[in-house]
Scaffold this motif. Structure first.
Motif, PDB file in Angstrom:
ATOM      1  N   GLU A  93      34.040  45.603  39.181  1.00 16.41           N
ATOM      2  CA  GLU A  93      32.782  45.340  38.474  1.00 16.41           C
ATOM      3  C   GLU A  93      32.855  44.081  37.607  1.00 16.41           C
ATOM      4  OE1 GLU A  93      32.056  48.959  36.326  1.00 16.41           O
ATOM      5  OE2 GLU A  93      31.353  50.025  38.117  1.00 16.41           O
ATOM      6  N   HIS A  94      34.046  43.766  37.088  1.00 17.04           N
ATOM      7  CA  HIS A  94      34.205  42.629  36.179  1.00 17.04           C
ATOM      8  C   HIS A  94      35.031  41.494  36.801  1.00 17.04           C
ATOM      9  CE1 HIS A  94      33.219  46.027  33.548  1.00 17.04           C
ATOM     10  NE2 HIS A  94      32.606  45.119  32.815  1.00 17.04           N
ATOM     11  N   HIS A  95      35.079  41.476  38.103  1.00 17.89           N
ATOM     12  CA  HIS A  95      35.895  40.500  38.838  1.00 17.89           C
ATOM     13  C   HIS A  95      35.625  39.071  38.384  1.00 17.89           C
ATOM     14  CE1 HIS A  95      36.831  37.898  42.318  1.00 17.89           C
ATOM     15  NE2 HIS A  95      37.825  38.741  42.529  1.00 17.89           N
ATOM     16  N   GLN A  96      34.369  38.677  38.335  1.00 18.16           N
ATOM     17  CA  GLN A  96      34.015  37.295  37.967  1.00 18.16           C
ATOM     18  C   GLN A  96      34.411  36.983  36.529  1.00 18.16           C
ATOM     19  OE1 GLN A  96      33.001  35.125  40.170  1.00 18.16           O
ATOM     20  NE2 GLN A  96      32.951  36.686  41.756  1.00 18.16           N
ATOM     21  N   ILE A  98      36.752  38.472  34.704  1.00 17.38           N
ATOM     22  CA  ILE A  98      38.212  38.455  34.586  1.00 17.38           C
ATOM     23  C   ILE A  98      38.765  37.149  35.133  1.00 17.38           C
ATOM     24  CG2 ILE A  98      40.359  39.546  35.366  1.00 17.38           C
ATOM     25  CD1 ILE A  98      38.828  42.230  35.325  1.00 17.38           C
ATOM     26  N   ASP A  99      38.214  36.662  36.234  1.00 13.01           N
ATOM     27  CA  ASP A  99      38.684  35.401  36.812  1.00 13.01           C
ATOM     28  C   ASP A  99      38.385  34.208  35.902  1.00 13.01           C
ATOM     29  OD1 ASP A  99      40.090  36.094  39.038  1.00 13.01           O
ATOM     30  OD2 ASP A  99      38.489  35.683  40.465  1.00 13.01           O
ATOM     31  N   SER A 100      37.252  34.234  35.198  1.00 14.97           N
ATOM     32  CA  SER A 100      36.910  33.084  34.355  1.00 14.97           C
ATOM     33  C   SER A 100      37.674  33.118  33.030  1.00 14.97           C
ATOM     34  CB  SER A 100      35.402  33.022  34.102  1.00 14.97           C
ATOM     35  OG  SER A 100      34.983  34.154  33.377  1.00 14.97           O
ATOM     36  N   ASP A 101      37.876  34.298  32.446  1.00 15.05           N
ATOM     37  CA  ASP A 101      38.657  34.437  31.207  1.00 15.05           C
ATOM     38  C   ASP A 101      39.857  35.307  31.545  1.00 15.05           C
ATOM     39  OD1 ASP A 101      39.608  34.593  28.650  1.00 15.05           O
ATOM     40  OD2 ASP A 101      38.040  35.909  27.909  1.00 15.05           O
ATOM     41  N   ASN A 102      40.859  34.671  32.126  1.00 15.05           N
ATOM     42  CA  ASN A 102      41.913  35.438  32.779  1.00 15.05           C
ATOM     43  C   ASN A 102      43.177  35.649  31.951  1.00 15.05           C
ATOM     44  OD1 ASN A 102      42.867  32.864  32.879  1.00 15.05           O
ATOM     45  ND2 ASN A 102      43.175  32.789  35.075  1.00 15.05           N
ATOM     46  N   ASP A 154      45.018  36.402  38.435  1.00 13.27           N
ATOM     47  CA  ASP A 154      44.179  35.988  39.552  1.00 13.27           C
ATOM     48  C   ASP A 154      43.823  37.253  40.298  1.00 13.27           C
ATOM     49  OD1 ASP A 154      42.908  34.475  41.529  1.00 13.27           O
ATOM     50  OD2 ASP A 154      44.745  34.301  42.700  1.00 13.27           O
ATOM     51  N   VAL A 155      42.530  37.552  40.387  1.00 12.55           N
ATOM     52  CA  VAL A 155      42.074  38.747  41.108  1.00 12.55           C
ATOM     53  C   VAL A 155      41.770  38.332  42.541  1.00 12.55           C
ATOM     54  CG1 VAL A 155      40.345  40.574  41.219  1.00 12.55           C
ATOM     55  CG2 VAL A 155      41.112  39.730  38.995  1.00 12.55           C
TER      56      VAL A 155
END
Length: 193
Positions: A93-96, A98-102, A154-155
């Motif tokens: 659900e929070h993939h994007q 998490i990738d931007s603020d990783n 990195d997801v």
């Protein structure tokens, strides 16, 4: 057997005798082949059974009982425990985001009932998984001894969306932390080989 059958059955022409001989011979040949195949199958089963036993013996006698490290051979470790506690759903659900603020916080859990070396991975305070136990056994003592590191993630999702992986990459905050981290990474790498 074919010769006996031909001599017992009285036929009027040599052609029918020859034909009967060929049929009986083919039948005898097929029976013999079937018996050979049956014996070969039994031998193959025994060989497979013996191989399985020797493999299981060699596994228990070797280093194959090592803990999983999640180490990919370069500079990343794959996070484990994604399937528990709704973590996989949260990450999907929070993939994007998490990738931007990783940036991932690594939190020691010395009282974890499953692994005294447990190192939890948190994203903005939400628990998303663990460092695999094979790597945590080297990372935890270093963290306990004051090593300060940061982790970025990195997801990765498979094209069909079925598989989900979270990979962590570490970096030290100071030169001393970098040196400690390099030793830990070498230990994990050596253990993984």
């Amino acid at each position: 057997m074919a010769v006996i059958a031909v001599s017992i059955i009285k036929t009027e022409s040599w052609l029918s005798s020859a034909l009967l001989f060929i049929v009986v011979w083919i039948f005898s040949f097929c029976v013999a082949m079937y018996k050979d195949a049956e014996e070969n199958e039994k031998e193959d089963k025994e060989k497979r059974k013996t191989r399985r036993k020797s493999r299981s013996r060699s596994r228990s006698d070797s280093d194959d009982d090592r803990l999983p490290t999640g180490w990919n051979g370069t500079d990343e470790i794959m996070v484990t425990g994604l399937k528990h506690g709704g973590r996989e759903k949260f990450i999907r659900e929070h993939h994007q985001e998490i990738d931007s603020d990783n940036v991932i916080d690594l939190v020691r859990e010395p009282d974890n009932r499953y692994d005294r070396n447990a190192v939890g991975c948190l994203w903005k305070g939400t628990h998303i998984g663990y460092i695999p136990s094979g790597s945590a056994q080297f990372l935890a003592p270093a963290l306990d001894n004051g090593m300060r590191i940061t982790a970025t993630c990195d997801v990765w999702t498979s094209p069909d969306g079925e598989a989900l992986r979270v990979y962590l990459k570490f970096s030290g905050k100071t030169d001393k932390d970098w040196r400690m981290l390099e030793r830990v990474i070498k230990q994990i790498s050596d253990y993984s080989e």
